[in-house]
Design a protein around this motif. Structure first.
Motif, PDB file in Angstrom:
ATOM      1  N   ASP A  21       0.924  -1.096   0.107  1.00  0.00           N
ATOM      2  CA  ASP A  21      -0.017  -0.116  -0.160  1.00  0.00           C
ATOM      3  C   ASP A  21       0.832   1.330  -0.059  1.00  0.00           C
ATOM      4  O   ASP A  21       1.813   1.505   0.956  1.00  0.00           O
ATOM      5  N   ASN A  22       0.641   1.995  -0.982  1.00  0.00           N
ATOM      6  CA  ASN A  22       1.683   3.331  -1.241  1.00  0.00           C
ATOM      7  C   ASN A  22       0.978   4.575  -0.724  1.00  0.00           C
ATOM      8  O   ASN A  22       1.435   5.658  -0.786  1.00  0.00           O
ATOM      9  N   ARG A  23      -0.433   4.471  -0.103  1.00  0.00           N
ATOM     10  CA  ARG A  23      -1.116   5.445  -0.093  1.00  0.00           C
ATOM     11  C   ARG A  23      -0.535   6.131   1.362  1.00  0.00           C
ATOM     12  O   ARG A  23       0.153   5.361   2.227  1.00  0.00           O
ATOM     13  N   SER A  24      -0.799   7.708   1.432  1.00  0.00           N
ATOM     14  CA  SER A  24      -0.173   8.161   2.583  1.00  0.00           C
ATOM     15  C   SER A  24      -1.316   8.766   3.248  1.00  0.00           C
ATOM     16  O   SER A  24      -2.623   8.394   3.089  1.00  0.00           O
ATOM     17  N   ASP A  25      -1.003   9.566   4.377  1.00  0.00           N
ATOM     18  CA  ASP A  25      -2.367  10.168   5.169  1.00  0.00           C
ATOM     19  C   ASP A  25      -2.586  11.780   4.876  1.00  0.00           C
ATOM     20  O   ASP A  25      -3.016  12.272   5.602  1.00  0.00           O
ATOM     21  N   ASP A  26      -2.168  11.908   3.778  1.00  0.00           N
ATOM     22  CA  ASP A  26      -2.592  13.319   3.243  1.00  0.00           C
ATOM     23  C   ASP A  26      -4.017  13.472   2.869  1.00  0.00           C
ATOM     24  O   ASP A  26      -4.804  12.495   2.986  1.00  0.00           O
ATOM     25  N   GLY A  27      -4.432  14.554   2.456  1.00  0.00           N
ATOM     26  CA  GLY A  27      -5.809  14.765   2.292  1.00  0.00           C
ATOM     27  C   GLY A  27      -6.495  14.048   1.019  1.00  0.00           C
ATOM     28  O   GLY A  27      -7.439  13.866   0.948  1.00  0.00           O
ATOM     29  N   VAL A  28      -5.445  13.435   0.261  1.00  0.00           N
ATOM     30  CA  VAL A  28      -6.072  12.682  -0.961  1.00  0.00           C
ATOM     31  C   VAL A  28      -6.299  11.263  -0.397  1.00  0.00           C
ATOM     32  O   VAL A  28      -7.626  10.767  -0.760  1.00  0.00           O
ATOM     33  N   HIS A  29      -5.539  10.727   0.356  1.00  0.00           N
ATOM     34  CA  HIS A  29      -5.622   9.418   0.491  1.00  0.00           C
ATOM     35  C   HIS A  29      -6.010   9.001   1.889  1.00  0.00           C
ATOM     36  O   HIS A  29      -6.507   7.853   2.333  1.00  0.00           O
ATOM     37  N   GLY A  30      -5.783   9.863   2.924  1.00  0.00           N
ATOM     38  CA  GLY A  30      -6.017   9.498   4.345  1.00  0.00           C
ATOM     39  C   GLY A  30      -7.420   9.011   4.633  1.00  0.00           C
ATOM     40  O   GLY A  30      -7.327   7.979   5.458  1.00  0.00           O
ATOM     41  N   ALA A  31      -8.359   9.519   3.981  1.00  0.00           N
ATOM     42  CA  ALA A  31      -9.664   8.948   4.373  1.00  0.00           C
ATOM     43  C   ALA A  31      -9.715   7.555   3.972  1.00  0.00           C
ATOM     44  O   ALA A  31     -10.446   6.551   4.553  1.00  0.00           O
ATOM     45  N   THR A  32      -9.147   7.193   3.063  1.00  0.00           N
ATOM     46  CA  THR A  32      -9.382   5.738   2.427  1.00  0.00           C
ATOM     47  C   THR A  32      -8.448   4.812   3.261  1.00  0.00           C
ATOM     48  O   THR A  32      -8.913   3.667   3.442  1.00  0.00           O
ATOM     49  N   VAL A  33      -7.247   5.110   3.712  1.00  0.00           N
ATOM     50  CA  VAL A  33      -6.495   4.458   4.593  1.00  0.00           C
ATOM     51  C   VAL A  33      -7.337   4.092   5.646  1.00  0.00           C
ATOM     52  O   VAL A  33      -7.341   3.048   6.206  1.00  0.00           O
ATOM     53  N   ALA A  34      -7.875   5.349   6.246  1.00  0.00           N
ATOM     54  CA  ALA A  34      -8.764   5.037   7.403  1.00  0.00           C
ATOM     55  C   ALA A  34      -9.690   4.067   7.391  1.00  0.00           C
ATOM     56  O   ALA A  34     -10.158   3.141   8.021  1.00  0.00           O
ATOM     57  N   GLN A  35     -10.401   4.155   6.171  1.00  0.00           N
ATOM     58  CA  GLN A  35     -11.618   3.016   5.847  1.00  0.00           C
ATOM     59  C   GLN A  35     -10.830   1.678   5.699  1.00  0.00           C
ATOM     60  O   GLN A  35     -11.628   0.619   6.289  1.00  0.00           O
ATOM     61  N   THR A  36      -9.609   1.414   5.290  1.00  0.00           N
ATOM     62  CA  THR A  36      -9.064   0.277   5.169  1.00  0.00           C
ATOM     63  C   THR A  36      -8.777  -0.427   6.608  1.00  0.00           C
ATOM     64  O   THR A  36      -9.022  -1.420   6.760  1.00  0.00           O
ATOM     65  N   VAL A  37      -8.362   0.530   7.475  1.00  0.00           N
ATOM     66  CA  VAL A  37      -7.758   0.227   8.784  1.00  0.00           C
ATOM     67  C   VAL A  37      -9.128   0.084   9.674  1.00  0.00           C
ATOM     68  O   VAL A  37      -9.173  -0.975  10.332  1.00  0.00           O
ATOM     69  N   GLU A  38     -10.405   0.459   9.362  1.00  0.00           N
ATOM     70  CA  GLU A  38     -11.402   0.027   9.937  1.00  0.00           C
ATOM     71  C   GLU A  38     -12.084  -1.357   9.547  1.00  0.00           C
ATOM     72  O   GLU A  38     -12.540  -1.986  10.516  1.00  0.00           O
TER      73      GLU A  38
END
Length: 279
Positions: free
Chosen positions: A89-106
């Motif tokens: 997973d190359n996504r970061s916690d920036d404004g673009v990807h942060g919300a989607t990472v949070a959904q993955t973690v949930e």
């Protein structure tokens, strides 16, 4: 299973051989084996998320993707499914990807609440996973490339997950040999280049008198010993190319469990690391 082992690691995109028709083949093989060996006590870790087996970083890690993948795996393996892990997973916690990472973690948190272990492997921005849910920081089982040459991957994770469980892969540097690697060797296929001076230092260690027992006689055994005494590691992931390599690896690992003094080994291998030449 033979030799008392029950833990197996795989991924939904194995083998990564750039043949689309083989996508998921490793899981299908294991599912067939598990169906015919129901009393095996298999404990399976499956890394999920990759879209293909071409070696690309493209992933499917939305909550629905994770739910579908885990439901399919539970249907195939039942209680033999021990751990579901995010794979690349190359996504970061920036404004673009942060919300989607949070959904993955949930979504992963829900799996953990259902009784599955959860893991990470190949995460470029571990801070994104930590910030999404700090309460999971001790729950992750994290696979890291760690060997006699590098600890960098673990260090990157430990800044955020100091109390996670770490498993090392790639411990033998792609099958490092004392002789020049042959065409199509694992090292060549993975574009691994080890300086000759580095290899010579490891060979010198094997051939020089020291107090570590059981004494390593090959570079693979040296890698196993260094991993075994490493206090930061909870275990290793091995990928032998044939049954002879598997047998010899398991045999030496058993002798480590029986004979090795970890405190003495830590001192010996710390000194070895300090003496190894850099690139």
């Amino acid at each position: 299973m033979l030799s008392g082992g029950t833990m197996v690691d795989t991924a939904t995109n194995y083998p990564i051989n750039k043949r689309p028709e083989d996508f998921g083949l490793a899981v299908r093989w294991l599912a067939d084996w598990a169906e015919h060996n129901a009393d095996s006590n298999l404990a399976l870790t499956v890394k999920i998320g990759s879209r293909d087996n071409m070696g690309s970083p493209d992933v499917h890690l939305a909550p629905d993707d994770i739910a579908r993948a885990s439901d399919l795996l539970m249907g195939q393996f039942g209680s033999a499914l021990s751990c579901v892990s995010i794979h690349w997973d190359n996504r970061s916690d920036d404004g673009v990807h942060g919300a989607t990472v949070a959904q993955t973690v949930e979504a992963m948190s829900k799996l953990e609440q259902q009784g599955l272990a959860i893991g990470l492997s190949g995460i470029r921005h571990p801070e994104a996973y930590y910030k999404a849910n700090p309460s999971l920081s001790q729950k992750w089982i994290i696979q890291v490339k760690e060997n006699l040459k590098t600890h960098a991957a673990r260090f990157a994770y430990e800044a955020w997950f100091p109390d996670a469980k770490y498993l090392a892969y790639g411990i033998n540097l792609g099958g490092l040999k004392t002789e020049v690697s042959k065409t199509n060797s694992s090292m060549e296929l993975r574009n691994i280049n080890i300086p000759q001076a580095f290899t010579e230092k490891l060979v010198d260690f094997i051939n020089t008198s020291h107090e570590f027992e059981p004494r390593p006689t090959t570079l693979n055994e040296l890698a196993l010993a260094a991993s075994f005494v490493n206090p930061a590691l909870s275990g290793i992931v091995i990928g032998p190319r044939n049954t002879d390599q598997l047998d010899s690896t398991l045999s030496y690992w058993k002798s480590l469990q029986t004979l090795a003094e970890k405190s003495k080994g830590q001192k010996i291998f710390t000194q070895l690391f300090e003496e190894l030449p850099s690139d």
